[in-house]
Write an enzyme that holds these catalytic residues in place. Sequence first.
Site, PDB file in Angstrom:
ATOM      1  N   ASP A  94       0.884  -1.164   0.000  1.00 13.69           N
ATOM      2  CA  ASP A  94       0.000   0.000   0.000  1.00 13.69           C
ATOM      3  C   ASP A  94       0.923   1.217   0.000  1.00 13.69           C
ATOM      4  OD1 ASP A  94      -1.732   2.009   0.428  1.00 13.69           O
ATOM      5  OD2 ASP A  94      -2.399   1.343   2.415  1.00 13.69           O
ATOM      6  N   ASP A 124      25.153  10.792 -47.228  1.00 12.46           N
ATOM      7  CA  ASP A 124      25.791  11.675 -48.211  1.00 12.46           C
ATOM      8  C   ASP A 124      27.255  11.897 -47.858  1.00 12.46           C
ATOM      9  OD1 ASP A 124      23.747  12.060 -49.935  1.00 12.46           O
ATOM     10  OD2 ASP A 124      23.262  14.099 -49.321  1.00 12.46           O
ATOM     11  N   ASP A 177      21.769  10.444 -61.758  1.00 11.75           N
ATOM     12  CA  ASP A 177      21.217  11.070 -60.550  1.00 11.75           C
ATOM     13  C   ASP A 177      20.489  12.355 -60.926  1.00 11.75           C
ATOM     14  OD1 ASP A 177      21.298  12.301 -57.669  1.00 11.75           O
ATOM     15  OD2 ASP A 177      22.126  10.300 -57.372  1.00 11.75           O
ATOM     16  N   ASP A 183      14.694   9.580 -53.728  1.00 13.36           N
ATOM     17  CA  ASP A 183      15.261  10.535 -52.777  1.00 13.36           C
ATOM     18  C   ASP A 183      14.167  11.321 -52.064  1.00 13.36           C
ATOM     19  OD1 ASP A 183      17.282  11.915 -51.515  1.00 13.36           O
ATOM     20  OD2 ASP A 183      18.244  12.622 -53.350  1.00 13.36           O
TER      21      ASP A 183
HETATM   22  C1  DGJ Z   1      20.699  13.883 -51.979  1.00 12.65           C
HETATM   23  C2  DGJ Z   1      21.290  12.524 -52.184  1.00 12.65           C
HETATM   24  O1  DGJ Z   1      21.669  11.954 -50.991  1.00 12.65           O
HETATM   25  C3  DGJ Z   1      22.465  12.647 -53.143  1.00 12.65           C
HETATM   26  O2  DGJ Z   1      23.094  11.402 -53.285  1.00 12.65           O
HETATM   27  C4  DGJ Z   1      21.951  13.151 -54.454  1.00 12.65           C
HETATM   28  O3  DGJ Z   1      21.076  12.214 -55.018  1.00 12.65           O
HETATM   29  C5  DGJ Z   1      21.262  14.488 -54.254  1.00 12.65           C
HETATM   30  N1  DGJ Z   1      20.257  14.417 -53.239  1.00 12.65           N
HETATM   31  C6  DGJ Z   1      20.635  14.968 -55.525  1.00 12.65           C
HETATM   32  O4  DGJ Z   1      19.921  16.116 -55.365  1.00 12.65           O
END
Ligand code: DGJ
Length: 729
Positions: A52, A547, A365, A477
């Site tokens: 309690d 990146d 890309d 992306d």
């Molecule tokens: C962000 C991505 O991580 C990169 O590899 C590339 O594709 C750029 N965008 C392109 O704008």
Amino acid sequence: MIRFDAQENAFYLDNGRITYCFGVVKEGYLESRYFGRHLRRCQGSARPAYFDRGFCSNPDSQDKRFSLDTLPQEYPGMNQGDFRSPAYAVETADGRRVTRFLYQGYEILPGKPPLPGLPATYVEQPQEAQTLVVRLADAHTGAQIQLFYTIFRDLDAICRHVEVVNGGREALWLERLMAMSLDLPGNNYDLLTLSGSHLMEKVVSRRPLTADSVVLDSCRGASSPQQTPCVVLTDPQTDETHGRVWAVNFVYSGDFQGVVQMGQYGGVRVQMGMNPLTFGWNLEPGQRFVSPECVLVYSQQGLNGMSHTFHRLYAQRLCRGPWRDRVRPILLNSWEAFTFSIDEEKCLSLAKQAAQLGMELFVLDDGWFKNRMDDRRALGDWVADPVKFPHGLGRLAQGVREAGVEFGIWFEPEMVSYDSDLYRSHPDWVIRSPYYDPVLSRSQLVLDLSNPAVQDYLVEAVSAVLTETGASYVKWDMNRHITDLGSAWLPARRQRELSHRYMLGLYRVLEQLNQRFPQVLFEGCSSGGGRFDAGMLHYMPQTWTSDNTDAVCRLQIQWGTSLLFPPVTMGCHVSAVPNHQTGRVTSLQTRFAAALGGNLGYEMDIRTLTPEEQAEVKEQIRTYKALRETVQHGTFYRLLSPQRHNDSGWNVVSQDGNTVVCCQYRVLADPLRRTTVVHLQGLDPEATYRRQADGVCFGGDELMYAGLSDAPVRQDFVSVISIFQKVEG
Ligand code: DGJ
């Protein structure tokens, strides 16, 4: 694997290696009892003592020892005397948030039912898993909460999610709905999380749990580079190889909240689900709401043991499609070499050179679509730029294939630029409030994917390019987070649903593209690993890890990523030096040795390589092809952390156990030229392994228990790749 013990009033989920147990107490509260190594029975030897206690309210007025505030619970509500973090909050038609969901019944299903519209782990045969559905009912509203638990026969994982069924006559408002909640006993844990930022994703952070709550979250519209929807608790002494680990990972790519809360009298609550800050759901009578799922892993063999379960589950029963079990192509990506100034001539000459070096795929890309000369315009208009590609994408793709490599292409479908035909014709398709100019990020806006017309547009726009080019790969992306949450499509009372509806819309688009183009390999990306999560892997079996392609940074990023995700899901590229993010100059050998930890690619103007460099790249590709099956589908072991040491290393063992690859890295030269030893794992101690470089043979026991030394040299950023083959007899 699942049984209800009527004597104990308890559910057992057990596959012979792990046991998960909870009971039903009093008039229907679910008590968490155990999650860990297999037990024959769980009869309460470690149950917390009940007294309690001050400020503890008592649902049973005759039993002051019983309080929801101290009971370890499976799915706690709010407003009923448990003042810890609630798993759910439901607003009823009268504006109150008082509900009382109590145990009503259960059923056991073979296999694992799919989650409609959501990514989820799956089984191929019903006998691979069993699923328990526990029903909680609220007498006043007539609503049910159903708790789903799946246990796998061959994996030490349990999947949990929740469904709410409004069986009443009035609408309910779901304000908070965690996919799982679990109360573990004791208070002596370390907490590991994977936090980070753009360019430095998934850095392991470890600290002892003390009083209070830790909340991990994202309200960015993506799982995010800043946080990972994952909570890992360990014993303080747990390391890569030894000790207990309890991990929870959310199979979802949007906003989330993870809670780790120490109880005042011991015990720790772990929750994971959609972020209540940006979640809300109007549930009309007769409707059902399905939450995304969480994967709970228990390991007795430290963090590597935990990772092995995640790796196997994700590689084999989360990823789908023909690419799931195939080795992945070695690619050349145009981005770091050319950014937006790409054209047909450059593509064709790069593709030719890529083929000569042994690469298998050329990826076009960003920068290929009409008017896209920088990042301020053109997103949304997915047609080729006629100046850069005068003969069209179909001809380009054909030319790339004739050069000897496959053709792949980049999209950022969820976005739109002000300066685009798409925005000009559909200004109401963006996420925004009508009263303010939306906040821009990378000069772009986010499309309202809750709107089915937007979803359909994206499916058609991407399909048209894939059909025209016959592309075998797509890089998908997402380069900004979501602000100004508002939808012109949703009615006022559903605006709070936008974040989750965005995700459902995105998953629908991806599902349709997967179905239309089953042979296409999709790679997810969000400025690198900003949406590297289990949800995305269901549609895209690999992700661009970061990146940041600097070899030294990559060691840490890939190390952290590998806690949850296997090498076959990680895009790892060799790029030019000085590195465009850090300015660091590392050798081609070390850049390759870092990229060997995942799916190899190159991201540089390979036409400018010297003949010596060309020869080295050719040799790297030859080596990678020979090791690819091992690296991508073998068992990966973290040995020495790059976060805590100047020297680090990992090894991987092929599925058949015959090939072993070990990579060792030294970041800064050691003036004393000391030797560092790593202890390999996963070898057969009785077997003999021949080192490829010099033919010297070692016992598996020696490589594991005595270890393998590096060869210190007077140089920064060095690496050693050791390849071993098991010797017969
Ligand atoms: C962000 C991505 O991580 C990169 O590899 C590339 O594709 C750029 N965008 C392109 O704008």
